[in-house]
Scaffold this active site. Structure first.
Site, PDB file in Angstrom:
ATOM      1  N   TYR A 204      -3.948  15.640 -35.669  1.00  0.00           N
ATOM      2  CA  TYR A 204      -3.321  16.022 -34.220  1.00  0.00           C
ATOM      3  C   TYR A 204      -1.964  16.607 -35.280  1.00  0.00           C
ATOM      4  CZ  TYR A 204      -0.836  15.219 -30.088  1.00  0.00           C
ATOM      5  OH  TYR A 204       0.068  16.077 -28.476  1.00  0.00           O
ATOM      6  N   SER A 240       0.875   9.328 -20.105  1.00  0.00           N
ATOM      7  CA  SER A 240      -0.642   9.614 -19.332  1.00  0.00           C
ATOM      8  C   SER A 240      -1.470   9.002 -20.130  1.00  0.00           C
ATOM      9  CB  SER A 240      -0.824  11.179 -19.853  1.00  0.00           C
ATOM     10  OG  SER A 240      -0.765  10.633 -21.237  1.00  0.00           O
TER      11      SER A 240
END
Length: 336
Positions: A204, A240
């Protein structure tokens, strides 16, 4: 002579007070000081983005979903994209409920960022519906939670295909339109992981570093188009559903326990600062609570200290992950 000494002491005292005020602001900050100044004294999203056509990818959940809600309240015209069309319809329905927009003001467009052959047609579909694209917000992507030594290489390939290649592919088609108009904004939701490195997220981090390098380079290629803005948004941990959908050791495995997310920055605060950055054409914005915000500054100005601190934070991060709690839970500031 005495008057001159008094003046020097007054100036020194004033400088010290100013420094202490800035330090106090920084300790309480949830974004870099340039961004927070823009929030206080800069252009307002309500003025700059009302009536603009804004295309948001990854709009079915998390930051992208919240962006759609904020933008609809402002009065922006929306194109919202993600893979799950049913979720996009849910987001559209809520946008219509909380705003003065009409059905035609929100265009739902299913989009798979990894299907690069579809990006030209998707761009043309938005242009056919609205006639223009003022702002592209590249928000689609996935995070990662796995150690490099345990992770199959096809996971890294998938991360780069989605987060990096998918993003720049769509950008290429939208940018052609903006160059023809000689104006527009390309906003990319990168990450503080695009500035630093962290365990459990090597792939990532690599994809976000790639985005940072790409868009910083692209900005230098657009000097003949001063009204085309390239804006990189670097959030830290945000509440989130991104953790529920992360890449793990292999493509078939999902994360077993995403852990409590309440200690992270509220999504609506992250989105507000993102839109402030967009309205004020900030080239790069750091949106995070401490300690990640502090690490961003250290990585910029004192990288040796940043490496030392991240090694300490990283060890705890891995311990948290292995024990089944959120990786960042032990040192993020608890929201009240």
């Amino acid at each position: 002579m005495a008057w001159g000494c008094a003046l020097c002491l007054a100036l020194a005292g004033g400088a010290l007070v100013a420094l202490l005020v800035q330090l106090f602001r920084w300790l309480r900050a949830d974004g870099d000081l340039t961004l927070l100044w823009a929030e206080w004294q800069g252009k307002k999203p309500e003025t700059e983005l009302r009536g603009k056509v804004v295309w948001v990818t990854g709009a079915s959940s998390g930051i992208g979903e919240e962006l759609a809600y904020h933008l609809s309240k402002i009065g922006a015209l929306l194109a919202i994209s993600a893979r799950r069309e049913d979720e996009l319809e849910r987001v559209k329905k809520k946008c219509l409920q909380i705003s003065n927009l009409s059905e035609k003001d929100i265009f739902v467009l299913r989009l798979d960022l990894t299907d690069r052959s579809s990006h030209e047609a998707a761009t043309n579909a938005v242009l056919k519906h609205f006639g223009k694209i003022d702002v592209l917000i590249n928000n689609g992507g996935r995070s990662q939670r796995s150690l490099f030594v345990d992770t199959n290489l096809d996971v890294f390939s998938a991360i780069m295909e989605l987060n990096y290649l998918g993003t720049i592919s769509l950008t290429k088609h939208v940018l052609n339109h903006m160059i023809q108009r000689r104006k527009g904004k390309i906003v990319t939701v990168s990450s503080v992981m695009g500035i630093m490195g962290a365990p459990l997220a090597s792939g990532y981090c690599a994809s976000k570093h790639a985005l940072q390098g790409f868009f910083n380079s692209l900005r230098t290629e657009l000097t003949d188009y001063p009204e085309i803005s390239i804006i990189n948004i670097c959030p830290g941990p945000v509440q989130s559903k991104i953790i529920q959908n992360v890449f793990t050791e292999n493509l078939a495995k999902s994360i077993e326990n995403s852990g409590d997310q309440s200690h992270k920055m509220p999504t609506d605060r992250c989105v507000r600062l993102t839109l402030v950055s967009t309205a004020n054409d900030l080239k790069e914005a750091w949106i995070s609570d401490h300690p990640y915000l502090a690490v961003c500054y250290l990585w910029q100005y004192a990288p040796t200290w940043a490496w030392w601190l991240m090694n300490r934070m990283g060890k705890r991060r891995i311990e948290n992950f292995k024990s089944g709690v959120d990786a960042d839970s032990s040192y993020s500031r608890k929201k009240k």
